[in-house]
Design an enzyme around this catalytic site. Structure first.
Site, PDB file in Angstrom:
ATOM      1  N   LYS A 117      14.433  41.204 -10.384  1.00  0.00           N
ATOM      2  CA  LYS A 117      13.878  42.346 -11.105  1.00  0.00           C
ATOM      3  C   LYS A 117      15.026  43.119 -11.739  1.00  0.00           C
ATOM      4  O   LYS A 117      15.958  43.548 -11.055  1.00  0.00           O
ATOM      5  CB  LYS A 117      13.119  43.229 -10.119  1.00  0.00           C
ATOM      6  CG  LYS A 117      12.347  44.352 -10.741  1.00  0.00           C
ATOM      7  CD  LYS A 117      11.439  44.955  -9.672  1.00  0.00           C
ATOM      8  CE  LYS A 117      10.618  46.094 -10.194  1.00  0.00           C
ATOM      9  NZ  LYS A 117      11.352  47.157 -10.841  1.00  0.00           N
ATOM     10  N   LYS A 296       5.276  36.407  -8.219  1.00  0.00           N
ATOM     11  CA  LYS A 296       3.961  36.270  -8.867  1.00  0.00           C
ATOM     12  C   LYS A 296       3.316  34.956  -8.467  1.00  0.00           C
ATOM     13  O   LYS A 296       3.996  34.014  -8.040  1.00  0.00           O
ATOM     14  CB  LYS A 296       4.101  36.205 -10.394  1.00  0.00           C
ATOM     15  CG  LYS A 296       4.984  37.206 -11.041  1.00  0.00           C
ATOM     16  CD  LYS A 296       4.957  36.966 -12.557  1.00  0.00           C
ATOM     17  CE  LYS A 296       6.142  37.627 -13.227  1.00  0.00           C
ATOM     18  NZ  LYS A 296       6.204  37.412 -14.662  1.00  0.00           N
TER      19      LYS A 296
HETATM   20  S1  IVH Z   1       7.096  40.720 -14.341  1.00  0.00           S
HETATM   21  C1  IVH Z   1       2.786  43.421 -14.660  1.00  0.00           C
HETATM   22  N1  IVH Z   1       9.647  40.278 -14.033  1.00  0.00           N
HETATM   23  O1  IVH Z   1       9.590  45.844 -13.418  1.00  0.00           O
HETATM   24  C2  IVH Z   1       4.225  43.439 -14.911  1.00  0.00           C
HETATM   25  N2  IVH Z   1       8.949  42.510 -14.411  1.00  0.00           N
HETATM   26  O2  IVH Z   1       7.736  47.182 -11.455  1.00  0.00           O
HETATM   27  C3  IVH Z   1       4.832  42.112 -14.596  1.00  0.00           C
HETATM   28  N3  IVH Z   1      10.806  44.133 -14.475  1.00  0.00           N
HETATM   29  O3  IVH Z   1       6.862  46.493 -15.481  1.00  0.00           O
HETATM   30  C4  IVH Z   1       6.245  42.168 -14.835  1.00  0.00           C
HETATM   31  N4  IVH Z   1      12.400  42.675 -14.155  1.00  0.00           N
HETATM   32  O4  IVH Z   1       9.267  46.458 -16.534  1.00  0.00           O
HETATM   33  C5  IVH Z   1       8.696  41.203 -14.256  1.00  0.00           C
HETATM   34  N5  IVH Z   1      11.845  39.711 -13.767  1.00  0.00           N
HETATM   35  C6  IVH Z   1      10.922  40.640 -13.985  1.00  0.00           C
HETATM   36  C7  IVH Z   1      11.243  42.002 -14.157  1.00  0.00           C
HETATM   37  C8  IVH Z   1      10.229  42.917 -14.356  1.00  0.00           C
HETATM   38  C9  IVH Z   1      12.117  43.953 -14.363  1.00  0.00           C
HETATM   39  C10 IVH Z   1      10.146  45.437 -14.650  1.00  0.00           C
HETATM   40  C11 IVH Z   1       9.016  45.435 -15.634  1.00  0.00           C
HETATM   41  C12 IVH Z   1       7.792  45.736 -14.824  1.00  0.00           C
HETATM   42  C13 IVH Z   1       8.348  46.448 -13.668  1.00  0.00           C
HETATM   43  C14 IVH Z   1       7.433  46.305 -12.465  1.00  0.00           C
END
Ligand code: IVH
Length: 673
Positions: A117, A296
């Site tokens: 993340k 996920k």
């Molecule tokens: S998947 C429904 N992958 O973290 C959103 N998000 O707390 C699915 N983020 O809104 C997002 N790195 O802005 C995803 N590798 C990553 C990510 C990531 C940072 C952020 C993104 C998201 C938030 C969720």
């Protein structure tokens, strides 16, 4: 002395401080505290407001409704909502998440997809027939800001998608790429170095800088700050073109978009947890800042099927790595007397979670350290875990210092807490030591207590033998006695064949003491035999007693604040920790048996002398049957046993409390002979 906080005052102070920190963070882009410190104070405020809802005001920082929309940019609607994720913090929370999914997709296999993340700001890039036409921030999840001009300056965002063999269709029609805008650590460091050289103040952290930069109205300014984009999602009108999250990532690479190469798929929860552990250790090596992982369901049809609750999809969670810092209040500073006679101050805190475990005390090392950091009782302090294990006080939040606080007076505390010792501090030394109480004398005392009748009852370990063993250097702590071998003991002057054998055998025979005797034998200040019994009944093992909080301890009958703090301080001493480990290694296993005694719940006091039993004997027998033996009459005393030569005061008190008054004969009947 414990500090009580006044909620109303504390809430007011927290709000003022949080507002200041928030202003520094959002408006000045120059926070003066760590995010974790801010979060910790914020959550303290929130929990106080939950407890005292009547104190909530509309201007409290907790009442702010998140809305990132500001003026200056055109608004733009998202094709589908830009959601956020639920946070999970440990394996059990991941497990329950998986269980919920299993329940909703019964009997169906699912793979997990995990990625790192990134700590930046979310942005959606819209490509029409392969050309970048628009970039939109997350905004309120439905509508964001059109920051296309600024995003065009980000060098690793292609203005035209690559058209690779097999992936041509992504350059036809609408392709939406979602991801995170970050500033890489190396770029951030370089930028700050330049600013420093130019006499300008440094930026505080990459995320703020990235967020602040993207909202600059002048794209030239944006271009001067090196931003970076990493994608985590790919959307097409025909969702079957992107069947899994892994295929989305492969496509992203093929069409020229940067994404994390570390992302991977797993079939089991264990696999996911291994990934979690690996990146927990290696996260500092990443080129950008991260605060966790995203996990996920890999199959995107399942992802959609699982649906959305509130703002969060059910099919994904954010695994947050633990903050390594937190704030709490110093309730007291307790001085612990070590095996060598050294006095070590230990701060006792309101329990708080740091990096995943509850912390309620930390060594303050010595008097100088307390002065250097000016740590006072009642202070709010920032604590962190050094090497991720041992908690330490980092600093004091001076803004939250009580007005009437005074510097901690170490010498005064010594005389109050350990009045039976005199302390001295040699030239050039930081440590106060008990005068005349050299290590061996303290150790001999402790050992004699450990071996005494009420404790492990090793009768061959009398005073003289103890001194001989300590002086020989064979025994350096309580647990060392279990390592003694016949061949070693026989070499000492005091011992002959038989006595050496007897001693070693008696010690070996004392490896399975009852828990209460063992606790009593440890010689924790203020823990007498009755308290030891109560502690044993309540906690049932050393393992649970060790982690008991001050509040847990105070639930125990007869354990007040002083006793509770003394227990916590004892277990906080690293010497004692290693002592306990050593007992374990020597297979010393205190056991707990729930007292089924017929005197359970009854308490006894003796006044005067009894004919057939000493007071000590009565105590032992009462306790053996599960009863409580008290030294003074209290409201809840069940029986006062009256012997000869009785003074009037206990009797009077007993009468005023309606305690049953019995004689020796009646006592014997109750005891069963
Ligand atoms: S998947 C429904 N992958 O973290 C959103 N998000 O707390 C699915 N983020 O809104 C997002 N790195 O802005 C995803 N590798 C990553 C990510 C990531 C940072 C952020 C993104 C998201 C938030 C969720």
């Amino acid at each position: 002395m414990m500090m009580l906080i006044q909620p109303e005052k504390r809430i007011k102070e927290l709000r003022a401080l949080i507002d200041t920190f928030s202003y520094e963070y959002h408006m000045l882009d120059s926070p003066t505290v760590d995010d974790a410190v801010y979060d910790s104070l914020f959550s303290e405020l929130k929990s106080l407001e939950v407890k005292y809802p009547e104190l909530i005001t509309t201007d409290s920082p907790t009442q702010r409704v998140g809305n990132e929309l500001s003026g200056g940019f055109k608004k733009a609607e998202h094709s589908t909502r830009m959601l956020s994720l639920n946070d999970v913090f440990d394996k059990s929370e991941v497990e329950s998440w998986v269980k919920r999914i299993d329940k909703l997709l019964p009997g169906r296999k699912h793979e997990f997809f995990a990625d790192i993340k990134m700590d930046g700001l979310a942005c959606a890039l819209i490509y029409q027939d392969g050309l970048l036409v628009r970039a939109i921030t997350r905004g309120n999840s439905f509508v964001g800001e059109d920051v296309t001009d600024n995003v065009r300056t980000i060098k690793n965002i292609p203005l035209r998608l690559r058209s690779t063999v097999g992936f041509e269709k992504f350059s036809i029609g609408r392709t939406e790429v979602r991801g995170e805008i970050v500033m890489l650590k190396k770029d951030f460091a370089r930028l700050n170095k330049k600013r420093l050289a130019a006499g300008e103040p440094e930026f505080a952290n990459p995320r703020n800088l990235a967020a602040g930069t993207i909202r600059q109205l002048d794209p030239k300014l944006v271009a001067a700050r090196p931003l970076h984009f990493r994608a985590y999602d790919l959307l097409r009108d025909d969702s079957s073109e992107v069947p899994t999250n892994m295929s989305a990532y492969q496509t992203l690479s093929a069409i020229g978009i940067t994404r994390n190469l570390e992302a991977d798929i797993f079939t089991t929860l264990n696999g996911v947890m291994k990934f979690v552990d690996i990146w927990d250790k290696k996260r500092n090596e990443l080129p950008f800042n991260t605060d966790g992982l995203v996990i996920k369901v890999n199959d995107r049809a399942q992802y959609v099927e699982l649906g959305i609750v509130g703002k969060q999809p059910r099919a994904a969670v954010a695994y947050k790595y633990m903050a390594e810092k937190a704030t709490t209040i110093v309730r007291d500073i307790v001085i612990s007397l070590g095996r060598t006679g050294a006095a070590t101050p230990v701060a006792v805190f309101n329990p708080v979670i740091v990096a995943g475990t509850t912390v309620q005390h930390a060594s303050l090392h010595n008097a100088d350290e307390i002065i250097r950091k000016d740590i006072r009782i009642g202070d709010t302090v920032v604590i962190f875990k050094a090497g991720d294990i041992i908690p330490q006080v980092d600093s004091v939040v001076l803004e939250l210092r009580p007005k009437d606080s005074s510097m901690f007076d170490f010498e005064k505390a010594l005389s109050e807490q350990l009045p039976e010792y005199k302390f001295e501090r040699s030239e050039g030394e930081v440590v106060y030591r008990a005068k005349g109480m050299t290590g061996p004398i303290l150790l001999a005392r402790a050992l004699q207590h450990f071996a005494s009748k009420g404790a492990l009852d090793i009768d061959t370990l009398g005073e003289k033998n103890v001194i001989a063993l300590v002086e020989s250097g064979l025994v350096n702590n309580l647990a060392d006695i279990y390592s003694l071998r016949f061949e070693q003991v026989i070499k000492l002057d005091r011992f002959a064949n038989i006595s050496a054998r007897k001693l070693v055998d008696a010690i070996q025979a004392a490896k399975k003491p009852t828990l209460e005797r063992f606790i009593y034998g440890l010689g924790i200040r203020h823990v007498g035999i009755q308290t030891a019994i109560d502690l044993a009944n309540r906690f049932e093992s050393i393992k649970t007693l060790r982690v008991a909080t001050i509040d847990d301890l105070q639930q125990v009958e007869g354990v007040g604040e002083v006793v509770a703090e003394s227990i916590v301080a004892w277990f906080a001493d690293p010497d004692n920790e290693s002592l306990l480990r050593q007992f374990e290694r020597f297979m010393v296993q205190p056991y707990f048996k729930k007292s089924s005694g017929k005197l359970l719940g009854m308490s006894f006091v003796v006044t005067g002398t009894l004919e057939s039993m000493s007071r000590e004997e009565v105590g032992n027998r009462v306790r053996a049957l599960g009863g409580i033996f008290q030294s003074a009459v209290a409201k809840d005393t069940t029986y006062l046993v009256v012997g000869d030569k009785v003074g009037g005061s206990k009797l009077k008190k007993a009468q005023s409390y309606t305690v049953k008054i019995i004689n020796e004969l009646q006592l014997k009947e109750i005891l069963g002979n």
